[in-house]
Design an enzyme around this catalytic site. Structure first.
Site, PDB file in Angstrom:
ATOM      1  N   GLY A   1       1.003  -1.204  -0.089  1.00  0.00           N
ATOM      2  CA  GLY A   1       0.005   0.178   0.000  1.00  0.00           C
ATOM      3  C   GLY A   1       0.714   1.276   0.017  1.00  0.00           C
ATOM      4  O   GLY A   1       2.063   1.221   0.393  1.00  0.00           O
TER       5      GLY A   1
ATOM      6  N   GLN B   1       3.200  10.067   0.834  1.00  0.00           N
ATOM      7  CA  GLN B   1       4.483   9.425   0.623  1.00  0.00           C
ATOM      8  C   GLN B   1       5.153   9.431  -0.526  1.00  0.00           C
ATOM      9  O   GLN B   1       6.346   9.228  -0.695  1.00  0.00           O
ATOM     10  CB  GLN B   1       4.242   7.643   0.828  1.00  0.00           C
ATOM     11  CG  GLN B   1       3.796   7.384   2.317  1.00  0.00           C
ATOM     12  CD  GLN B   1       3.521   5.796   2.420  1.00  0.00           C
ATOM     13  OE1 GLN B   1       2.707   5.518   1.885  1.00  0.00           O
ATOM     14  NE2 GLN B   1       4.628   5.408   2.771  1.00  0.00           N
TER      15      GLN B   1
ATOM     16  N   CYS C   1       6.438   0.405   7.092  1.00  0.00           N
ATOM     17  CA  CYS C   1       6.210   1.581   6.216  1.00  0.00           C
ATOM     18  C   CYS C   1       7.276   1.896   5.441  1.00  0.00           C
ATOM     19  O   CYS C   1       8.429   1.897   5.664  1.00  0.00           O
ATOM     20  CB  CYS C   1       5.691   2.594   6.960  1.00  0.00           C
ATOM     21  SG  CYS C   1       5.118   4.018   6.242  1.00  0.00           S
ATOM     22  N   LEU C   2       6.913   2.057   3.887  1.00  0.00           N
ATOM     23  CA  LEU C   2       7.981   2.376   3.206  1.00  0.00           C
ATOM     24  C   LEU C   2       8.714   3.754   3.480  1.00  0.00           C
ATOM     25  O   LEU C   2       9.948   3.753   3.155  1.00  0.00           O
ATOM     26  CB  LEU C   2       7.439   2.520   1.636  1.00  0.00           C
ATOM     27  CG  LEU C   2       7.059   0.984   0.979  1.00  0.00           C
ATOM     28  CD1 LEU C   2       6.578   1.138  -0.408  1.00  0.00           C
ATOM     29  CD2 LEU C   2       8.411  -0.021   1.115  1.00  0.00           C
TER      30      LEU C   2
ATOM     31  N   HIS D   1      -3.847   1.709   7.656  1.00  0.00           N
ATOM     32  CA  HIS D   1      -2.390   1.965   7.659  1.00  0.00           C
ATOM     33  C   HIS D   1      -2.504   3.095   6.723  1.00  0.00           C
ATOM     34  O   HIS D   1      -2.205   4.440   6.996  1.00  0.00           O
ATOM     35  CB  HIS D   1      -1.421   0.964   7.268  1.00  0.00           C
ATOM     36  CG  HIS D   1      -0.325   1.501   7.348  1.00  0.00           C
ATOM     37  ND1 HIS D   1       1.027   1.165   8.122  1.00  0.00           N
ATOM     38  CD2 HIS D   1       0.523   2.415   6.325  1.00  0.00           C
ATOM     39  CE1 HIS D   1       1.920   1.724   7.885  1.00  0.00           C
ATOM     40  NE2 HIS D   1       1.691   2.388   6.727  1.00  0.00           N
ATOM     41  N   GLU D   2      -3.157   3.036   5.467  1.00  0.00           N
ATOM     42  CA  GLU D   2      -2.865   4.065   4.319  1.00  0.00           C
ATOM     43  C   GLU D   2      -3.837   5.341   4.726  1.00  0.00           C
ATOM     44  O   GLU D   2      -3.471   6.612   4.564  1.00  0.00           O
ATOM     45  CB  GLU D   2      -3.397   3.813   2.971  1.00  0.00           C
ATOM     46  CG  GLU D   2      -2.195   2.374   2.526  1.00  0.00           C
ATOM     47  CD  GLU D   2      -0.851   2.526   2.760  1.00  0.00           C
ATOM     48  OE1 GLU D   2      -0.139   3.695   2.673  1.00  0.00           O
ATOM     49  OE2 GLU D   2       0.114   1.597   2.910  1.00  0.00           O
TER      50      GLU D   2
ATOM     51  N   HIS E   1      -2.337   7.626   7.144  1.00  0.00           N
ATOM     52  CA  HIS E   1      -1.221   8.432   6.575  1.00  0.00           C
ATOM     53  C   HIS E   1      -2.002   9.804   6.030  1.00  0.00           C
ATOM     54  O   HIS E   1      -1.461  10.688   6.165  1.00  0.00           O
ATOM     55  CB  HIS E   1      -0.727   7.946   4.958  1.00  0.00           C
ATOM     56  CG  HIS E   1       0.609   6.902   5.592  1.00  0.00           C
ATOM     57  ND1 HIS E   1       1.773   7.558   5.884  1.00  0.00           N
ATOM     58  CD2 HIS E   1       0.827   5.868   5.182  1.00  0.00           C
ATOM     59  CE1 HIS E   1       2.542   6.691   5.895  1.00  0.00           C
ATOM     60  NE2 HIS E   1       2.082   5.726   5.400  1.00  0.00           N
TER      61      HIS E   1
HETATM   62 ZN    ZN Z   1       3.082   3.695   5.580  1.00  0.00          ZN
END
Ligand code: ZN
Length: 195
Positions: free
Chosen positions: A46, A51, A92-93, A134-135, A138
């Protein structure tokens, strides 16, 4: 079209509340396809628009990293119902190599707009529910470390001697913040953080 660089913890855009998308236009479609490319290139499940540096309410997600899996492209997503709970390790990226245990809802119903401008609701459970939670976090400038149990934070380090190919090393949020600050400073010195 180059795949955008994923913004790292400490970049102010990750702590900016994302804005509602009002218009479906070429710029939005480009953003979404760049997000999909960045997610796939980094083997993520995701990604949220902040991001890649855009504070817009857009997320992309997939239930696993298999190539032929369905990819969700969601505009203005929000959770309208949540039930149960699940605990699991999350990463998380934008916080590379960091992992921590996060308690999430086991099932969620997400309402969103598709790229065709259609309003849909999606029922998700398990990993996909976790990814949506999670997304969408963000978009509200919340990161998984805000929710992770402090004593579960660890680095996932490649380790050829380990059976799984990696090992976990305990850390603290302070140590993680310092490491990401150094990473961010290195990137800024190269001019990589600005697009
Ligand atoms: Zn993340």
């Amino acid at each position: 079209m180059a795949t955008p660089l994923i913004r790292i913890y400490g970049d102010p855009v990750l702590r900016t509340k994302a804005k509602q998308v009002r218009e479906l236009d070429g710029g939005l479609y480009d953003l979404i396809e760049q997000m999909v490319a960045a997610m796939c290139e980094n083997e993520g499940v995701g990604l949220a628009a902040p991001q890649v540096g855009s504070p817009s309410r857009v997320i992309v997600a997939r239930p696993d990293t298999e190539e032929d899996t369905e990819i969700f492209r969601l505009i203005n997503p929000r959770i309208i119902a949540a039930e149960g709970s699940q605990e699991g390790m999350e990463g998380c990226l934008s916080l590379p190599s960091l992992r921590g245990e996060v308690k999430r809802s086991a099932q969620v119903v997400v309402e969103a707009m598709t790229t065709e401008g259609k309003n849909i609701t999606i029922e998700a459970t398990g990993l996909l529910a976790r990814v949506f939670e999670h997304e969408i976090d963000h978009l509200n400038s919340v990161l998984f470390v805000d929710r992770a149990a402090a004593d579960t934070l660890c680095w996932l380090l490649p380790d050829p001697d380990a059976e799984e190919g990696y090992r976990l090393e305990e850390t603290t949020i302070e140590e993680a913040e310092q490491r990401f600050a150094r990473l961010l400073a290195k990137r800024r010195a190269k001019g990589g953080a600005q697009q």
